[in-house]
Write a protein that holds these residues in place. Structure first.
Motif, PDB file in Angstrom:
ATOM      1  N   LYS A   1       0.840  -1.190   0.000  1.00  0.00           N
ATOM      2  CA  LYS A   1       0.000   0.000   0.000  1.00  0.00           C
ATOM      3  C   LYS A   1       0.881   1.248   0.000  1.00  0.00           C
ATOM      4  O   LYS A   1       2.084   1.167   0.278  1.00  0.00           O
ATOM      5  CB  LYS A   1      -0.953  -0.015   1.190  1.00  0.00           C
ATOM      6  CG  LYS A   1      -0.261   0.008   2.539  1.00  0.00           C
ATOM      7  CD  LYS A   1      -1.273  -0.157   3.671  1.00  0.00           C
ATOM      8  CE  LYS A   1      -0.668  -0.012   5.040  1.00  0.00           C
ATOM      9  NZ  LYS A   1       0.497  -0.771   5.336  1.00  0.00           N
ATOM     10  N   ALA A   2       0.277   2.369  -0.298  1.00  0.00           N
ATOM     11  CA  ALA A   2       1.005   3.640  -0.331  1.00  0.00           C
ATOM     12  C   ALA A   2       1.722   3.861   0.993  1.00  0.00           C
ATOM     13  O   ALA A   2       1.140   3.670   2.065  1.00  0.00           O
ATOM     14  CB  ALA A   2       0.037   4.782  -0.609  1.00  0.00           C
ATOM     15  N   GLY A   3       2.977   4.228   0.911  1.00  0.00           N
ATOM     16  CA  GLY A   3       3.780   4.491   2.101  1.00  0.00           C
ATOM     17  C   GLY A   3       4.613   3.321   2.563  1.00  0.00           C
ATOM     18  O   GLY A   3       5.520   3.488   3.378  1.00  0.00           O
ATOM     19  N   ASP A   4       4.321   2.123   2.086  1.00  0.00           N
ATOM     20  CA  ASP A   4       5.141   0.961   2.455  1.00  0.00           C
ATOM     21  C   ASP A   4       6.571   1.168   1.955  1.00  0.00           C
ATOM     22  O   ASP A   4       6.804   1.833   0.946  1.00  0.00           O
ATOM     23  CB  ASP A   4       4.607  -0.326   1.827  1.00  0.00           C
ATOM     24  CG  ASP A   4       3.418  -0.914   2.563  1.00  0.00           C
ATOM     25  OD1 ASP A   4       2.989  -0.352   3.582  1.00  0.00           O
ATOM     26  OD2 ASP A   4       2.907  -1.951   2.082  1.00  0.00           O
ATOM     27  N   ILE A   5       7.494   0.566   2.648  1.00  0.00           N
ATOM     28  CA  ILE A   5       8.881   0.527   2.203  1.00  0.00           C
ATOM     29  C   ILE A   5       9.028  -0.682   1.292  1.00  0.00           C
ATOM     30  O   ILE A   5       8.488  -1.757   1.577  1.00  0.00           O
ATOM     31  CB  ILE A   5       9.847   0.397   3.401  1.00  0.00           C
ATOM     32  CG1 ILE A   5       9.600   1.500   4.436  1.00  0.00           C
ATOM     33  CG2 ILE A   5      11.299   0.378   2.938  1.00  0.00           C
ATOM     34  CD1 ILE A   5       9.677   2.901   3.900  1.00  0.00           C
TER      35      ILE A   5
ATOM     36  N   HIS B   1      18.745  -2.242  -2.513  1.00  0.00           N
ATOM     37  CA  HIS B   1      18.163  -0.930  -2.804  1.00  0.00           C
ATOM     38  C   HIS B   1      16.853  -0.813  -2.041  1.00  0.00           C
ATOM     39  O   HIS B   1      16.237  -1.822  -1.697  1.00  0.00           O
ATOM     40  CB  HIS B   1      17.937  -0.818  -4.315  1.00  0.00           C
ATOM     41  CG  HIS B   1      17.443   0.510  -4.777  1.00  0.00           C
ATOM     42  ND1 HIS B   1      18.178   1.667  -4.652  1.00  0.00           N
ATOM     43  CD2 HIS B   1      16.278   0.864  -5.377  1.00  0.00           C
ATOM     44  CE1 HIS B   1      17.493   2.679  -5.164  1.00  0.00           C
ATOM     45  NE2 HIS B   1      16.331   2.211  -5.611  1.00  0.00           N
ATOM     46  N   ILE B   2      16.436   0.427  -1.775  1.00  0.00           N
ATOM     47  CA  ILE B   2      15.216   0.657  -1.006  1.00  0.00           C
ATOM     48  C   ILE B   2      14.478   1.864  -1.572  1.00  0.00           C
ATOM     49  O   ILE B   2      15.095   2.789  -2.103  1.00  0.00           O
ATOM     50  CB  ILE B   2      15.566   0.846   0.489  1.00  0.00           C
ATOM     51  CG1 ILE B   2      14.326   0.834   1.368  1.00  0.00           C
ATOM     52  CG2 ILE B   2      16.410   2.105   0.697  1.00  0.00           C
ATOM     53  CD1 ILE B   2      14.634   0.706   2.853  1.00  0.00           C
ATOM     54  N   GLY B   3      13.154   1.827  -1.480  1.00  0.00           N
ATOM     55  CA  GLY B   3      12.330   2.931  -1.937  1.00  0.00           C
ATOM     56  C   GLY B   3      11.019   2.955  -1.177  1.00  0.00           C
ATOM     57  O   GLY B   3      10.849   2.252  -0.180  1.00  0.00           O
TER      58      GLY B   3
ATOM     59  N   THR C   1       6.660   3.337  -7.478  1.00  0.00           N
ATOM     60  CA  THR C   1       7.556   3.700  -6.379  1.00  0.00           C
ATOM     61  C   THR C   1       8.180   5.071  -6.606  1.00  0.00           C
ATOM     62  O   THR C   1       8.169   5.599  -7.715  1.00  0.00           O
ATOM     63  CB  THR C   1       8.697   2.689  -6.245  1.00  0.00           C
ATOM     64  OG1 THR C   1       9.512   2.752  -7.424  1.00  0.00           O
ATOM     65  CG2 THR C   1       8.183   1.273  -6.038  1.00  0.00           C
ATOM     66  N   ILE C   2       8.758   5.600  -5.527  1.00  0.00           N
ATOM     67  CA  ILE C   2       9.658   6.735  -5.616  1.00  0.00           C
ATOM     68  C   ILE C   2      10.918   6.321  -4.878  1.00  0.00           C
ATOM     69  O   ILE C   2      10.858   5.751  -3.787  1.00  0.00           O
ATOM     70  CB  ILE C   2       9.047   8.040  -5.079  1.00  0.00           C
ATOM     71  CG1 ILE C   2       9.982   9.205  -5.364  1.00  0.00           C
ATOM     72  CG2 ILE C   2       8.651   7.927  -3.621  1.00  0.00           C
ATOM     73  CD1 ILE C   2       9.343  10.559  -5.283  1.00  0.00           C
TER      74      ILE C   2
ATOM     75  N   ASP D   1      11.286  -7.457  -0.509  1.00  0.00           N
ATOM     76  CA  ASP D   1      10.188  -7.465   0.445  1.00  0.00           C
ATOM     77  C   ASP D   1       9.587  -6.078   0.614  1.00  0.00           C
ATOM     78  O   ASP D   1      10.050  -5.103  -0.008  1.00  0.00           O
ATOM     79  CB  ASP D   1      10.601  -8.064   1.798  1.00  0.00           C
ATOM     80  CG  ASP D   1      11.689  -7.300   2.534  1.00  0.00           C
ATOM     81  OD1 ASP D   1      12.008  -6.157   2.178  1.00  0.00           O
ATOM     82  OD2 ASP D   1      12.242  -7.851   3.501  1.00  0.00           O
ATOM     83  N   TYR D   2       8.545  -6.004   1.442  1.00  0.00           N
ATOM     84  CA  TYR D   2       7.876  -4.761   1.789  1.00  0.00           C
ATOM     85  C   TYR D   2       7.830  -4.660   3.302  1.00  0.00           C
ATOM     86  O   TYR D   2       7.713  -5.667   3.999  1.00  0.00           O
ATOM     87  CB  TYR D   2       6.425  -4.751   1.279  1.00  0.00           C
ATOM     88  CG  TYR D   2       6.285  -5.018  -0.197  1.00  0.00           C
ATOM     89  CD1 TYR D   2       6.459  -3.997  -1.127  1.00  0.00           C
ATOM     90  CD2 TYR D   2       5.968  -6.288  -0.668  1.00  0.00           C
ATOM     91  CE1 TYR D   2       6.318  -4.236  -2.494  1.00  0.00           C
ATOM     92  CE2 TYR D   2       5.827  -6.542  -2.015  1.00  0.00           C
ATOM     93  CZ  TYR D   2       6.001  -5.512  -2.917  1.00  0.00           C
ATOM     94  OH  TYR D   2       5.884  -5.751  -4.258  1.00  0.00           O
ATOM     95  N   ALA D   3       7.866  -3.446   3.801  1.00  0.00           N
ATOM     96  CA  ALA D   3       7.663  -3.220   5.230  1.00  0.00           C
ATOM     97  C   ALA D   3       6.462  -2.287   5.374  1.00  0.00           C
ATOM     98  O   ALA D   3       6.420  -1.215   4.759  1.00  0.00           O
ATOM     99  CB  ALA D   3       8.903  -2.585   5.860  1.00  0.00           C
TER     100      ALA D   3
END
Length: 114
Positions: free
Chosen positions: A55-59, A73-75, A87-88, A110-112
């Motif tokens: 969802k919006a805002g997840d890492i 990498h992370i976004g 993503t941004i 993965d997602y956080a």
């Protein structure tokens, strides 16, 4: 922090989390760290390829080797549309950039969520 070095993709995500108040909400220290989620509380980690829809805002983290063995990498997830995650990211082609990936991309690690 002086003498601290983190990839600027992580620095970008850290800055956004700090500026939006998320860091305080999840107990993320304002210091240097290799993995943004190591010290956070109230965060759920969801492996890519499962049933979780980000969802919006997840890492979002990536493994450019494609074997989902480590974070490279992370976004931040902006939104999901159909089977595409938007993503941004900082340090994407050496800039801040919006990108899109298939939800089943082998490069998503993965997602956080919080």
């Amino acid at each position: 922090k002086e003498g601290c070095s983190i990839p600027w993709c992580a620095g970008f995500v850290s800055y956004i989390l700090n500026e939006t108040g998320v860091s305080e909400k999840i107990g993320l220290p304002k210091s240097c760290y290799a993995n943004l989620m190591n010290s956070a509380t109230g965060v759920e980690i969801h492996k890519a390829g499962g049933s979780y829809i980000p969802k919006a805002g997840d890492i979002i983290t990536f493994d450019w080797n494609g074997n989902r063995s480590s974070h490279d990498h992370i976004g931040i997830v902006e939104y999901v549309e159909g089977k595409t995650v938007h993503t941004i990211e900082g340090n994407s082609s050496n800039s801040i950039k919006r990108n899109t990936y298939s939800l089943d991309s082998k490069f998503i690690y993965d997602y956080a969520s919080y």
